[in-house]
Design an enzyme around this catalytic site. Sequence first.
Site, PDB file in Angstrom:
ATOM      1  N   ARG A 222       0.849  -1.186   0.000  1.00  0.00           N
ATOM      2  CA  ARG A 222       0.000   0.000   0.000  1.00  0.00           C
ATOM      3  C   ARG A 222       0.888   1.241   0.000  1.00  0.00           C
ATOM      4  NH1 ARG A 222      -3.618  -2.556  -1.685  1.00  0.00           N
ATOM      5  NH2 ARG A 222      -5.597  -3.058  -0.702  1.00  0.00           N
ATOM      6  N   HIS A 270      -1.628   0.872  -9.653  1.00  0.00           N
ATOM      7  CA  HIS A 270      -2.301  -0.072  -8.741  1.00  0.00           C
ATOM      8  C   HIS A 270      -3.014  -1.190  -9.515  1.00  0.00           C
ATOM      9  CE1 HIS A 270      -4.248  -0.506  -4.512  1.00  0.00           C
ATOM     10  NE2 HIS A 270      -4.206  -1.689  -5.137  1.00  0.00           N
TER      11      HIS A 270
HETATM   12  P1  NDP Z   1      -2.080 -11.907   4.133  1.00  0.00           P
HETATM   13  O1  NDP Z   1      -2.855 -11.423   5.303  1.00  0.00           O
HETATM   14  O2  NDP Z   1      -2.358 -13.278   3.608  1.00  0.00           O
HETATM   15  O3  NDP Z   1      -0.520 -11.863   4.476  1.00  0.00           O
HETATM   16  C1  NDP Z   1       0.039 -10.778   5.145  1.00  0.00           C
HETATM   17  C2  NDP Z   1       1.463 -11.124   5.548  1.00  0.00           C
HETATM   18  O4  NDP Z   1       2.060  -9.971   6.144  1.00  0.00           O
HETATM   19  C3  NDP Z   1       1.529 -12.248   6.587  1.00  0.00           C
HETATM   20  O5  NDP Z   1       2.625 -13.085   6.329  1.00  0.00           O
HETATM   21  C4  NDP Z   1       1.725 -11.491   7.888  1.00  0.00           C
HETATM   22  O6  NDP Z   1       2.388 -12.204   8.898  1.00  0.00           O
HETATM   23  C5  NDP Z   1       2.597 -10.348   7.405  1.00  0.00           C
HETATM   24  N1  NDP Z   1       2.534  -9.231   8.362  1.00  0.00           N
HETATM   25  C6  NDP Z   1       1.456  -8.516   8.749  1.00  0.00           C
HETATM   26  N2  NDP Z   1       1.793  -7.615   9.677  1.00  0.00           N
HETATM   27  C7  NDP Z   1       3.117  -7.779   9.896  1.00  0.00           C
HETATM   28  C8  NDP Z   1       4.052  -7.176  10.779  1.00  0.00           C
HETATM   29  N3  NDP Z   1       3.690  -6.195  11.618  1.00  0.00           N
HETATM   30  N4  NDP Z   1       5.326  -7.604  10.754  1.00  0.00           N
HETATM   31  C9  NDP Z   1       5.700  -8.616   9.920  1.00  0.00           C
HETATM   32  N5  NDP Z   1       4.863  -9.247   9.071  1.00  0.00           N
HETATM   33  C10 NDP Z   1       3.592  -8.830   9.074  1.00  0.00           C
HETATM   34  O7  NDP Z   1      -2.252 -10.822   2.989  1.00  0.00           O
HETATM   35  P2  NDP Z   1      -2.155 -11.022   1.397  1.00  0.00           P
HETATM   36  O8  NDP Z   1      -0.902 -11.753   1.097  1.00  0.00           O
HETATM   37  O9  NDP Z   1      -3.421 -11.560   0.864  1.00  0.00           O
HETATM   38  O10 NDP Z   1      -2.068  -9.495   0.916  1.00  0.00           O
HETATM   39  C11 NDP Z   1      -1.040  -8.649   1.369  1.00  0.00           C
HETATM   40  C12 NDP Z   1      -1.299  -7.233   0.939  1.00  0.00           C
HETATM   41  O11 NDP Z   1      -1.019  -7.074  -0.444  1.00  0.00           O
HETATM   42  C13 NDP Z   1      -2.739  -6.728   1.065  1.00  0.00           C
HETATM   43  O12 NDP Z   1      -3.074  -6.408   2.380  1.00  0.00           O
HETATM   44  C14 NDP Z   1      -2.712  -5.522   0.155  1.00  0.00           C
HETATM   45  O13 NDP Z   1      -2.274  -4.396   0.894  1.00  0.00           O
HETATM   46  C15 NDP Z   1      -1.655  -5.876  -0.891  1.00  0.00           C
HETATM   47  N6  NDP Z   1      -2.259  -6.112  -2.201  1.00  0.00           N
HETATM   48  C16 NDP Z   1      -1.915  -5.279  -3.242  1.00  0.00           C
HETATM   49  C17 NDP Z   1      -2.420  -5.477  -4.493  1.00  0.00           C
HETATM   50  C18 NDP Z   1      -2.002  -4.637  -5.638  1.00  0.00           C
HETATM   51  O14 NDP Z   1      -2.564  -4.773  -6.725  1.00  0.00           O
HETATM   52  N7  NDP Z   1      -1.018  -3.777  -5.487  1.00  0.00           N
HETATM   53  C19 NDP Z   1      -3.374  -6.560  -4.763  1.00  0.00           C
HETATM   54  C20 NDP Z   1      -3.658  -7.382  -3.619  1.00  0.00           C
HETATM   55  C21 NDP Z   1      -3.121  -7.146  -2.387  1.00  0.00           C
HETATM   56  P3  NDP Z   1       1.752 -13.544   9.515  1.00  0.00           P
HETATM   57  O15 NDP Z   1       1.959 -14.580   8.421  1.00  0.00           O
HETATM   58  O16 NDP Z   1       2.560 -13.818  10.697  1.00  0.00           O
HETATM   59  O17 NDP Z   1       0.312 -13.248   9.783  1.00  0.00           O
HETATM   60  C1  OXD Z   2      -6.256  -5.622  -3.202  1.00  0.00           C
HETATM   61  C2  OXD Z   2      -5.765  -4.669  -4.203  1.00  0.00           C
HETATM   62  O1  OXD Z   2      -6.067  -5.396  -1.999  1.00  0.00           O
HETATM   63  O2  OXD Z   2      -6.117  -4.815  -5.392  1.00  0.00           O
HETATM   64  O3  OXD Z   2      -6.826  -6.653  -3.606  1.00  0.00           O
HETATM   65  O4  OXD Z   2      -4.993  -3.772  -3.857  1.00  0.00           O
END
Ligand code: NDP
Ligand code: OXD
Length: 307
Positions: A222, A270
Amino acid sequence: MSFVYNADPERGREWQRLFELRAPEIAFRVWPDIGSEEEVRYLGTWAPIEDLARFPNLEVVFSLGAGVDQFDLGSIPSHVPLVRMQEPGIVATMQEYVAMAVLALHRNLVDYIAQQRSATWQALRVRPAAQCRVGILGLGQLGAAVAQHLTGLGFACQGWSRTRRQLQDVACFAGDDELPRFLSTSQVLVCLMPLTAETRGILNATLFEQLPRGASLINVGRGPHLVAADLLAALDSGQLSAAVLDVFDPEPPPVDHPLWHHPRVLITPHIASMTQPESAIERVLDNIARHREGREMVGVVDRQRGY
Ligand code: NDP
Ligand code: OXD
């Protein structure tokens, strides 16, 4: 009983066709034509919707994206679960995008774009992917799949998460104590974390200083993860060599934002990954069935953690 859709209208038509085919018993409504408020059981939305209290029979809010930082979690009644998108299409498109970005950085595309502008014909040394270590911040649905995909392309991969993960052929680091060691060997750093109070501003000068000199950054998390002024300073000092940015704060960035014009920054609007209705419908219908049967749904947001 209705499902109200509130997101991109073009993909809305695909969702509508799939609902009519797969779940004709659920009326599919496209915002703002929501029909009777009493009939609304499910809301599928990208943007937050105000005043959910007007839907007295609302059972589930489905985020149509993986991220949920756009929602005010406190404004969703506590008995209504918020479910984020976990589906193969959003994963596959993210794998493609990050592979594209890592390959562009690894194969000096930023330099060759500059060279083309000045009609310069100058070969740069090509090194094997195995000599390039990619570090992924966040090893969840997307980060883990990206790590495995890049490993398949021959890159050395490592990842960092809050709790310990285990992934084949990927070195896994966890928690604040292990972050410096993870950063010190990440030549390409990919941000794939959710935006929470803990992760806001994490891509800052202190973090950049811990990367190897000349490392590069891919931000597909983000916009507010990144302190843009710190990135510009790191690029200008040579601490970072390039950045691929898909997310911004705000979106789009103002036309005079220096990142638009920086020669070592590649920008996309994005689009790194997108929920694909044909595969996402399976997840949503499965979750609706689970909810009706009192089973746990996949992707329910933990409101304490914020993701
Ligand atoms: P998940 O919830 O499956 O995974 C998030 C990961 O981040 C987990 O491994 C989690 O750790 C880790 N995490 C969260 N907080 C912390 C922290 N404080 N310190 C260390 N690690 C942390 O999310 P997704 O993989 O589905 O998506 C991730 C992000 O990608 C979304 O939230 C969104 O912001 C972004 N995104 C962007 C898109 C784009 O087009 N640019 C499209 C889709 C998503 P743990 O495994 O321990 O819980
Ligand atoms: C999502 C994105 O969070 O597209 O799925 O950013």
